[in-house]
Scaffold this motif. Structure first.
Motif, short mmCIF file in Angstrom:
data_model
loop_
_atom_site.label_atom_id
_atom_site.label_comp_id
_atom_site.label_asym_id
_atom_site.label_seq_id
_atom_site.Cartn_x
_atom_site.Cartn_y
_atom_site.Cartn_z
N ASN A 251 -2.03 5.10 0.67
CA ASN A 251 -2.06 4.52 -0.69
C ASN A 251 -2.87 5.33 -1.69
O ASN A 251 -2.76 5.09 -2.90
N ILE A 265 11.04 4.70 -3.03
CA ILE A 265 11.03 3.24 -2.86
C ILE A 265 10.32 2.52 -4.00
O ILE A 265 10.42 1.30 -4.13
N LYS A 266 9.58 3.30 -4.80
CA LYS A 266 8.96 2.76 -6.03
C LYS A 266 8.13 1.51 -5.76
O LYS A 266 8.29 0.48 -6.40
N LYS A 267 7.23 1.61 -4.77
CA LYS A 267 6.34 0.48 -4.48
C LYS A 267 4.91 0.96 -4.65
O LYS A 267 4.56 2.05 -4.21
N ARG A 268 4.10 0.12 -5.26
CA ARG A 268 2.75 0.57 -5.62
C ARG A 268 1.83 0.70 -4.41
O ARG A 268 1.36 1.76 -4.07
N LEU A 270 1.25 -0.03 -0.36
CA LEU A 270 1.97 -0.31 0.88
C LEU A 270 1.06 -0.99 1.89
O LEU A 270 -0.10 -0.59 2.09
N ASP A 274 5.06 -2.89 5.14
CA ASP A 274 5.90 -1.95 4.39
C ASP A 274 6.13 -0.67 5.19
O ASP A 274 7.22 -0.11 5.19
N ILE A 278 9.83 -0.08 5.75
CA ILE A 278 10.32 0.82 4.69
C ILE A 278 10.20 2.29 5.11
O ILE A 278 11.19 3.03 5.09
#
Length: 562
Positions: A251, A265-268, A270, A274, A278
């Motif tokens: 992160n 995946i555009k996720k802030r 994890l 995740d 993912i």
């Protein structure tokens, strides 16, 4: 689902820990259930430290492994890093190869082809090493049963070091060193490391001799955390420390390959969940659809533009994998239905055209549907190959041992295994496996179990409690997300099906005039009749956050309704 309430710790112990930590008795109860009994243990649980990691030289054969690698480095030998094609194997190979390449250019990697070589150390891989003048092979996440292969390498003048975490067979390979905490003669204090975790202990030992500190190895922990999550090992003890700091790296400053995946995946931020659902499937997709080497190349790549290309390719593999998984699962479910096998104790299906790379996923999908030990077979060369999956509490590996006279070879864990057999043995095996399972399984295990940590009043679920629960992470086996139950709750009239085909359930729940709480039940849309007309019902749930239009609010994540 059958709901099982975990045994309550003694009231005296709850009160004592609650006072010592100055926390709500509910928090003290949850900690005691996780083996945390005093302030010092709580400090280690909530504030893991890298210094809590054990001395790597406590592992059997570690001194021999380090000595042989240092000799190879000093003498300029060619070293081949060999690993399995799944997430644990490819992250292990990326970890050790990138560590050694910092100071030694004569390092190469080898991932066996899932289809032509199969799992583990292959003779083809050893021939590759011999043809290219490698004098040392370091095998990761495999090798502890490779007795014949290691003997063959020895004949060719190639030494082996094995880093594995699977159960050894009756005889260990005659390698220079066999690092495996599950060896009966290994006194290492933590037995549940994954393959990449054993690889990390090896670089910890090597760096210790080089005068480096544990902090110098932090950049490698994104790989270790990914392997821990993907391999479903307990997130306790050393694994918890490695996963905790590995997630921090993912992160804050992940390696270039992870950056390229995360961009897609555009996720802030994890979580370990995740990582499991993912990142891991994308890394796995390379070995399933093309070749595991693509995953290693992504994980060791330092140039972001190149990493983006690798990540894009792997994203396509994952899309293809999802489509195949869906098609084969539908065909397998139809086969069970058409054969009239819905009431059996096992699911065993076969089609010669099914893609070998996804049969393990399909076996998991069938287990979700029928909840019983499952095998999915396909043709592999002149034999049949299968992936096995089990249900909680039942040892499928042991069941396969009871059918070993039908099998060519098999290996794996309590809940997941792989095997091969001759085509003419398929029907015999299918009958024998059904017989072994039906005679040994407790029928209760054929119904999914929902473990409940504590029965609560909804008024106990507060933002303050959730802030503390978030610090219980990273979650996983041995430290699962706390699940609560509340009795006699009502929907305030808001309840409705949402999502595609209204397969999810969204509702507002109150209990004995408490202020309502929003709740979401994924895949529980078919339960809507249980909550209509303000009828009382019970819920099993975890506590979660809902983010909508920049607003964050507390919500209950329903696991089951009754």
């Amino acid at each position: 689902m059958r709901w099982t309430l975990k045994p309550n710790p003694r009231l005296d112990d709850i009160q004592k820990l609650s006072q010592e930590l100055q926390v709500d008795p509910l928090v003290a109860q949850l900690l005691l259930q996780r083996g945390v009994t005093n302030y010092e243990e709580a400090k280690k649980f909530f504030r893991p430290q890298l210094n809590d990691l054990h001395d790597p030289f406590l592992m059997k054969d570690m001194d021999k492994a380090v000595h042989r690698i240092e000799k190879a480095l000093d003498q300029g030998e060619n070293i081949l890093i060999y690993g399995d094609y799944d997430v644990d194997g490819t992250t292990s190979v990326a970890l050790l190869s990138s560590f050694l390449l910092e100071n030694h250019p004569q390092v190469a990697t080898y991932i066996p082809d899932r289809y032509t070589e199969g799992y583990g150390v292959s003779l083809q891989g050893i021939d590759f090493a011999a043809d290219n003048d490698f004098s040392l092979i370091i095998a990761l996440d495999c090798g502890v049963k490779a007795v014949e292969q290691v003997a063959y390498a020895k004949e060719l003048g190639i030494d082996f070091i094995i880093c594995d975490h699977h159960r050894p067979g009756p005889n260990l390979p005659e390698a220079v060193a066999v690092l495996d905490p599950k060896r009966e003669d290994c006194k290492y204090l933590y037995k549940e490391l994954c393959g990449c975790g054993v690889g990390f202990k090896l670089i910890q030992a090597l760096s210790k001799n080089q005068g480096k500190t544990i902090e110098d190895l932090t950049p490698y922990l994104d790989l270790v955390a990914t392997a821990i999550g993907a391999d479903i090992v307990p997130i306790t003890g050393e694994n918890r420390v490695l996963a905790y700091f590995g997630l921090e790296v993912i992160n804050s400053d992940p390696r270039t390959g992870f950056k390229a995946i995360i961009e897609q995946i555009k996720k802030r931020t994890l979580t370990i969940t995740d990582v499991v659902f993912i990142i891991a499937p994308r890394i796995n997709a390379a070995g399933r659809m093309k070749h595991g080497d693509h995953a290693v190349q992504l994980l060791v790549e330092k140039d972001l533009a190149s990493a983006r290309q690798w990540a894009q390719e792997i994203e396509q593999f994952n899309t293809d994998r999802r489509q195949l998984d869906k098609e084969i699962t539908e065909k397998a479910l139809l086969q069970i239905k058409e054969n009239g096998e819905e009431e059996r104790f096992t699911s065993v299906v076969y089609d010669k055209n099914w893609h070998k790379g996804v049969i393990g996923i399909v076996a998991s999908r069938l287990t979700e549907t029928y909840y019983r030990p499952t095998l999915v077979f396909t043709k592999s060369g002149d034999k049949l190959a299968a992936s096995a999956r089990s249900v909680k509490g039942f040892d499928v590996y042991q069941a396969l041992e009871g059918c070993s006279d039908c099998l060519e070879q098999f290996g794996g864990h309590k809940y997941a295994a792989g095997l091969t057999l001759l085509e003419e043995q398929y029907e015999t095996f299918k009958s024998q496996f059904e017989k072994v399972v039906s005679e040994t399984i407790d029928p209760r295990l054929l119904e999914p179990e929902q473990l409940i940590d504590a029965q609560v009043e909804l008024s106990q679920i507060t933002p303050k409690l959730y802030r503390i629960l978030k610090q219980f992470a990273p979650f996983g086996p041995g430290n699962m997300t706390p699940v609560f139950m509340a009795n006699d709750v009502q929907d305030t009239g808001f309840g409705k099906g949402v999502g595609e085909d209204e397969k999810h359930l969204k509702l507002s729940i109150s209990q004995r005039r408490s202020s309502p709480k929003m709740a979401i039940g994924f895949n529980l849309g078919d339960q809507i009749d249980k909550i209509k007309n303000k009828k009382p019902f019970d819920i099993a749930f975890s506590v979660d956050e809902n983010e909508w239009n920049g607003n964050i609010s507390l919500q209950l994540k329903l696991r089951d309704i009754r």
